[in-house]
Design a protein around this motif. Structure first.
Motif, PDB file in Angstrom:
ATOM      1  N   SER A  16      46.604   9.392  41.929  1.00 11.76           N
ATOM      2  CA  SER A  16      47.967  10.294  42.176  1.00 11.76           C
ATOM      3  C   SER A  16      49.040   9.137  42.615  1.00 11.76           C
ATOM      4  O   SER A  16      48.776   8.033  43.215  1.00 11.76           O
ATOM      5  CB  SER A  16      47.791  11.180  43.213  1.00 11.76           C
ATOM      6  OG  SER A  16      48.983  11.866  43.516  1.00 11.76           O
ATOM      7  N   THR A  17      50.353   9.407  42.007  1.00 11.79           N
ATOM      8  CA  THR A  17      51.490   8.788  42.194  1.00 11.79           C
ATOM      9  C   THR A  17      52.379   9.421  43.310  1.00 11.79           C
ATOM     10  O   THR A  17      53.407   8.935  43.713  1.00 11.79           O
ATOM     11  CB  THR A  17      52.161   7.849  40.963  1.00 11.79           C
ATOM     12  OG1 THR A  17      52.623   9.417  40.387  1.00 11.79           O
ATOM     13  CG2 THR A  17      51.485   7.305  40.091  1.00 11.79           C
ATOM     14  N   LYS A  18      51.999  10.399  43.605  1.00  8.89           N
ATOM     15  CA  LYS A  18      52.892  11.332  44.828  1.00  8.89           C
ATOM     16  C   LYS A  18      52.407  10.939  46.182  1.00  8.89           C
ATOM     17  O   LYS A  18      51.093  11.343  46.562  1.00  8.89           O
ATOM     18  CB  LYS A  18      52.413  12.839  44.646  1.00  8.89           C
ATOM     19  CG  LYS A  18      53.072  13.270  43.161  1.00  8.89           C
ATOM     20  CD  LYS A  18      52.865  14.791  43.075  1.00  8.89           C
ATOM     21  CE  LYS A  18      53.492  15.108  41.934  1.00  8.89           C
ATOM     22  NZ  LYS A  18      53.247  16.628  41.430  1.00  8.89           N
ATOM     23  N   ILE A  19      52.564   9.912  46.572  1.00  7.98           N
ATOM     24  CA  ILE A  19      52.335   9.258  47.872  1.00  7.98           C
ATOM     25  C   ILE A  19      53.330   9.471  49.014  1.00  7.98           C
ATOM     26  O   ILE A  19      54.646   9.301  48.886  1.00  7.98           O
ATOM     27  CB  ILE A  19      52.154   7.602  47.588  1.00  7.98           C
ATOM     28  CG1 ILE A  19      51.374   7.444  46.423  1.00  7.98           C
ATOM     29  CG2 ILE A  19      51.802   6.995  48.659  1.00  7.98           C
ATOM     30  CD1 ILE A  19      49.801   7.967  46.530  1.00  7.98           C
ATOM     31  N   ASP A  20      52.980   9.666  50.126  1.00  2.77           N
ATOM     32  CA  ASP A  20      53.952   9.754  51.472  1.00  2.77           C
ATOM     33  C   ASP A  20      53.276   9.106  52.392  1.00  2.77           C
ATOM     34  O   ASP A  20      52.082   8.858  52.594  1.00  2.77           O
ATOM     35  CB  ASP A  20      54.226  11.314  51.889  1.00  2.77           C
ATOM     36  CG  ASP A  20      54.919  12.063  50.758  1.00  2.77           C
ATOM     37  OD1 ASP A  20      55.994  11.671  50.352  1.00  2.77           O
ATOM     38  OD2 ASP A  20      54.275  13.190  50.492  1.00  2.77           O
ATOM     39  N   ARG A  21      54.223   8.441  53.434  1.00  6.83           N
ATOM     40  CA  ARG A  21      53.832   7.787  54.523  1.00  6.83           C
ATOM     41  C   ARG A  21      53.309   8.902  55.678  1.00  6.83           C
ATOM     42  O   ARG A  21      53.746   9.933  55.530  1.00  6.83           O
ATOM     43  CB  ARG A  21      55.098   7.077  55.139  1.00  6.83           C
ATOM     44  CG  ARG A  21      55.295   5.768  54.539  1.00  6.83           C
ATOM     45  CD  ARG A  21      56.538   5.019  54.969  1.00  6.83           C
ATOM     46  NE  ARG A  21      56.402   4.830  56.660  1.00  6.83           N
ATOM     47  CZ  ARG A  21      57.305   4.645  57.509  1.00  6.83           C
ATOM     48  NH1 ARG A  21      58.667   4.187  56.800  1.00  6.83           N
ATOM     49  NH2 ARG A  21      57.179   4.342  58.714  1.00  6.83           N
ATOM     50  N   THR A  22      52.300   8.440  56.277  1.00  9.92           N
ATOM     51  CA  THR A  22      51.810   9.448  57.427  1.00  9.92           C
ATOM     52  C   THR A  22      52.217   8.836  58.912  1.00  9.92           C
ATOM     53  O   THR A  22      52.492   7.522  58.757  1.00  9.92           O
ATOM     54  CB  THR A  22      50.534   9.655  57.385  1.00  9.92           C
ATOM     55  OG1 THR A  22      49.618   8.431  57.477  1.00  9.92           O
ATOM     56  CG2 THR A  22      49.935  10.391  56.008  1.00  9.92           C
ATOM     57  N   PRO A  23      52.437   9.664  59.930  1.00  9.56           N
ATOM     58  CA  PRO A  23      52.540   8.852  61.169  1.00  9.56           C
ATOM     59  C   PRO A  23      51.451   7.950  61.450  1.00  9.56           C
ATOM     60  O   PRO A  23      50.301   8.132  61.050  1.00  9.56           O
ATOM     61  CB  PRO A  23      52.690  10.188  62.062  1.00  9.56           C
ATOM     62  CG  PRO A  23      52.620  11.236  61.269  1.00  9.56           C
ATOM     63  CD  PRO A  23      52.162  10.963  59.882  1.00  9.56           C
ATOM     64  N   SER A  24      51.662   6.912  62.111  1.00  6.09           N
ATOM     65  CA  SER A  24      50.767   5.875  62.607  1.00  6.09           C
ATOM     66  C   SER A  24      51.043   5.773  64.104  1.00  6.09           C
ATOM     67  O   SER A  24      52.209   5.897  64.374  1.00  6.09           O
ATOM     68  CB  SER A  24      50.802   4.613  61.637  1.00  6.09           C
ATOM     69  OG  SER A  24      52.200   4.050  61.992  1.00  6.09           O
ATOM     70  N   ALA A  25      50.044   5.208  64.819  1.00  9.96           N
ATOM     71  CA  ALA A  25      50.228   4.877  66.027  1.00  9.96           C
ATOM     72  C   ALA A  25      51.282   3.786  66.427  1.00  9.96           C
ATOM     73  O   ALA A  25      51.250   2.633  65.796  1.00  9.96           O
ATOM     74  CB  ALA A  25      48.727   4.607  66.741  1.00  9.96           C
TER      75      ALA A  25
END
Length: 152
Positions: free
Chosen positions: A40-49
């Motif tokens: 998939s090319t639908k990529i988002d950043r997720t919260p990281s510590a």
């Protein structure tokens, strides 16, 4: 170099290494980013510590256990490895590691807790097994390997 935690529209989590946040945004805009699991090319950043460095640790805090380096790891710079061409990295991964298949979580624990000899291994783990290894502090990395029939 900056590392972002990413998630595709299919819910697969993985890391991406970028020169900057702008580099990530440009790759996302041009649909260069691709999920290593589903494509998939639908990529988002997720919260990281967040990590804050306040200098030396207090003596009351035990130092984390460092993984034992194998002879194959000696002298290798992780950043140089990360910038290696994909085909070279894949060749090295396949040639210089032992495939333990679905026993990967068990073998990774045995090596980490020194119940087995230190050596580079690869294999399969479910998302849950991977998350459990990470939560135990066992250094593992996801690396997509094409099926054997696609390698030739």
């Amino acid at each position: 170099m900056i590392v972002f935690d990413l998630r595709c529209s299919g819910g697969h989590r993985f890391e991406g290494w970028f020169n900057s946040a702008d580099d990530f945004a440009a790759q996302k805009k041009h649909k260069i980013l691709e999920c290593p699991t589903c494509g998939s090319t639908k990529i988002d950043r997720t919260p990281s510590a967040t990590r804050l460095n306040f200098g030396a640790q207090q003596k009351s805090v035990p130092a984390p256990q460092k993984p034992e380096k194998t002879p194959q790891m000696e002298g290798k710079d992780p950043f140089a490895i990360a910038q290696m061409p994909y085909s070279k990295m894949l060749d090295d991964l396949l040639i210089k590691t032992e495939d333990v298949g679905s026993k990967f979580p068990e073998k990774a624990r045995d090596i980490f807790y020194r119940r087995d000899e230190a050596r580079p291994i690869r294999g399969q783990a479910t998302d849950k097994e991977h998350d459990e290894l990470v939560s135990e502090g066992i250094p593992v990395a996801r690396f997509p390997i094409p099926p054997k029939d696609k390698l030739n």
